[in-house]
Design an enzyme around this catalytic site. Structure first.
Site, mmCIF file in Angstrom:
data_model
loop_
_atom_site.group_PDB
_atom_site.id
_atom_site.type_symbol
_atom_site.label_atom_id
_atom_site.label_comp_id
_atom_site.label_asym_id
_atom_site.label_seq_id
_atom_site.Cartn_x
_atom_site.Cartn_y
_atom_site.Cartn_z
ATOM 1 N N ILE A 40 0.807 -1.222 0.000
ATOM 2 C CA ILE A 40 0.000 0.000 0.000
ATOM 3 C C ILE A 40 0.843 1.275 0.000
ATOM 4 O O ILE A 40 0.315 2.366 -0.027
ATOM 5 C CB ILE A 40 -0.995 0.037 1.185
ATOM 6 C CG1 ILE A 40 -0.269 0.013 2.518
ATOM 7 C CG2 ILE A 40 -1.983 -1.105 1.086
ATOM 8 C CD1 ILE A 40 -1.155 0.298 3.696
ATOM 9 N N GLY A 41 2.159 1.126 0.045
ATOM 10 C CA GLY A 41 3.021 2.291 -0.087
ATOM 11 C C GLY A 41 3.730 2.770 1.160
ATOM 12 O O GLY A 41 4.299 3.862 1.164
ATOM 13 N N LYS A 42 3.729 1.986 2.229
ATOM 14 C CA LYS A 42 4.391 2.410 3.467
ATOM 15 C C LYS A 42 5.877 2.677 3.256
ATOM 16 O O LYS A 42 6.414 3.659 3.739
ATOM 17 C CB LYS A 42 4.207 1.353 4.565
ATOM 18 C CG LYS A 42 2.790 1.079 4.968
ATOM 19 C CD LYS A 42 2.696 0.010 6.055
ATOM 20 C CE LYS A 42 3.215 -1.342 5.649
ATOM 21 N NZ LYS A 42 2.390 -2.102 4.736
ATOM 22 N N THR A 43 6.536 1.793 2.531
ATOM 23 C CA THR A 43 7.982 1.916 2.320
ATOM 24 C C THR A 43 8.308 3.124 1.448
ATOM 25 O O THR A 43 9.215 3.901 1.763
ATOM 26 C CB THR A 43 8.544 0.628 1.702
ATOM 27 O OG1 THR A 43 8.215 -0.472 2.565
ATOM 28 C CG2 THR A 43 10.037 0.695 1.528
ATOM 29 N N VAL A 44 7.570 3.300 0.363
ATOM 30 C CA VAL A 44 7.812 4.438 -0.533
ATOM 31 C C VAL A 44 7.521 5.748 0.199
ATOM 32 O O VAL A 44 8.297 6.711 0.116
ATOM 33 C CB VAL A 44 6.962 4.309 -1.817
ATOM 34 C CG1 VAL A 44 7.059 5.564 -2.668
ATOM 35 C CG2 VAL A 44 7.390 3.082 -2.611
ATOM 36 N N LYS A 48 13.006 0.125 10.694
ATOM 37 C CA LYS A 48 11.913 -0.842 10.624
ATOM 38 C C LYS A 48 12.247 -1.914 11.658
ATOM 39 O O LYS A 48 13.231 -2.642 11.498
ATOM 40 C CB LYS A 48 11.813 -1.456 9.229
ATOM 41 C CG LYS A 48 10.684 -2.449 9.142
ATOM 42 C CD LYS A 48 10.425 -2.892 7.734
ATOM 43 C CE LYS A 48 9.217 -3.825 7.744
ATOM 44 N NZ LYS A 48 8.657 -4.003 6.426
#
Length: 108
Positions: free
Chosen positions: A14-18, A33
């Site tokens: 869902i885009g947490k890393t980006v 993390k």
């Protein structure tokens, strides 16, 4: 005063890393993390470093690196979690009058 920002989400992809990479890059912050599950491909820490352009020392090492690429709670069940729970449980304070570990503990 140091500010801490926590990025959370309830699903994979869902885009947490980006988003985290953009955030720490814009703030010139640090990335951590706590638990990385799945070590075959690029880890989230690797991705954040690549996308954000942060120096390696601003990417803090994970506390737990779990091999299986599934949800951390599932990966931990078969690898490190039993030993962690055992260690924490056996160190939990007990009542003075009891020599037994708490009922929910594996070390009883």
């Amino acid at each position: 005063m140091t500010r801490r920002i926590v990025v959370t989400g309830t699903d994979t992809g869902i885009g947490k890393t980006v988003f985290s990479a953009a955030l720490v890059g814009a703030l010139d912050g640090y990335y951590w993390k706590p638990v990385q599950s799945g070590l075959e491909d690029e880890t989230d820490s690797d991705t954040v470093r690549r996308l954000s352009g942060l120096a390696a020392e601003r990417i803090l090492p994970e506390a737990y690196r779990l091999k299986t690429p599934v949800s951390p709670h599932l990966a931990a069940e078969s690898t490190v979690w039993p030993s962690i729970r055992q260690a924490l449980c056996c160190r939990r304070p007990r009542a003075r009058w009891s020599s037994r570990a708490p009922a929910d503990c594996w070390c009883r």
